[in-house]
Write a protein that holds these residues in place. Sequence first.
Motif, PDB file in Angstrom:
ATOM      1  N   GLY A  43       0.831  -1.197   0.000  1.00 65.63           N
ATOM      2  CA  GLY A  43       0.000   0.000   0.000  1.00 65.63           C
ATOM      3  C   GLY A  43       0.862   1.241   0.000  1.00 65.63           C
ATOM      4  O   GLY A  43       2.095   1.160   0.103  1.00 65.63           O
ATOM      5  N   ASN A  44       0.229   2.381  -0.089  1.00 67.74           N
ATOM      6  CA  ASN A  44       0.986   3.637  -0.107  1.00 67.74           C
ATOM      7  C   ASN A  44       1.819   3.814   1.159  1.00 67.74           C
ATOM      8  O   ASN A  44       2.968   4.277   1.095  1.00 67.74           O
ATOM      9  N   ASP A  87       0.656   0.412  -6.158  1.00 69.11           N
ATOM     10  CA  ASP A  87      -0.305   1.349  -5.576  1.00 69.11           C
ATOM     11  C   ASP A  87      -0.574   2.515  -6.518  1.00 69.11           C
ATOM     12  O   ASP A  87       0.337   3.063  -7.135  1.00 69.11           O
ATOM     13  N   HIS A 113      -4.089  -1.986  -3.922  1.00 68.39           N
ATOM     14  CA  HIS A 113      -4.394  -1.316  -2.660  1.00 68.39           C
ATOM     15  C   HIS A 113      -5.456  -0.234  -2.802  1.00 68.39           C
ATOM     16  O   HIS A 113      -6.431  -0.205  -2.067  1.00 68.39           O
ATOM     17  N   HIS A 133      -7.566   0.456   1.296  1.00 68.75           N
ATOM     18  CA  HIS A 133      -7.103   1.843   1.388  1.00 68.75           C
ATOM     19  C   HIS A 133      -8.072   2.790   2.085  1.00 68.75           C
ATOM     20  O   HIS A 133      -7.650   3.615   2.887  1.00 68.75           O
TER      21      HIS A 133
END
Length: 196
Positions: A43-44, A87, A113, A133
């Motif tokens: 994910g980020n 992502d 994500h 997210h």
Amino acid sequence: NALNPDIVLLGGDYVLGHPKYVEPVMKELGHLIARLGVFSVLGNSDLWQDPIRTKMFMNDYGFHVCENNSFWVRSSDDSIKIGGVGDFMASTQKLDNTVFDLNPDHFCILLFHHPDFLGVLHDERIDLTFSGHTHGGQITFFGLFAFYVPSKYGQKYSYGLIKEGERISFISSGVGTVFLPLRFFCRPEIVEVTLK
């Protein structure tokens, strides 16, 4: 593990706050057992923390890292393609790495994500997607409206089951929180899906 899953999918954002938590979190996630494998994307938050060590630990614990990558999963005479992209906020998305060898008879799951990728995903070879997210909005008005959704599409991709054409997508509320350690009418969740 009590669900005795065939496949486990992990949608990213494992650590927020400090890279020192990457190793203990991955060690705990390393206890996951799935007959056909554990598949993951970053994910980020992972990309902003320590993506190299996160991927290293994922590999060490036997996860199939689907970051712009894909795998065929076979059981008896059946097969599923499971892939992922980077992502949407903090990486690149190389969908061709998943769809290059698909034909219309194949079944394909795509893991990513950030659900905003759905807004640019137009490949009909993808049958089912999973993302997260948004935390489902985390704090909602009795589950009807989220006051803040980190998506340019607002409430559209905040949470739940979405059908667009022949493709089905599920956006999970996840198990954690961000910013405020609070949830209101937005429970954390582990999603169980049965494919038939």
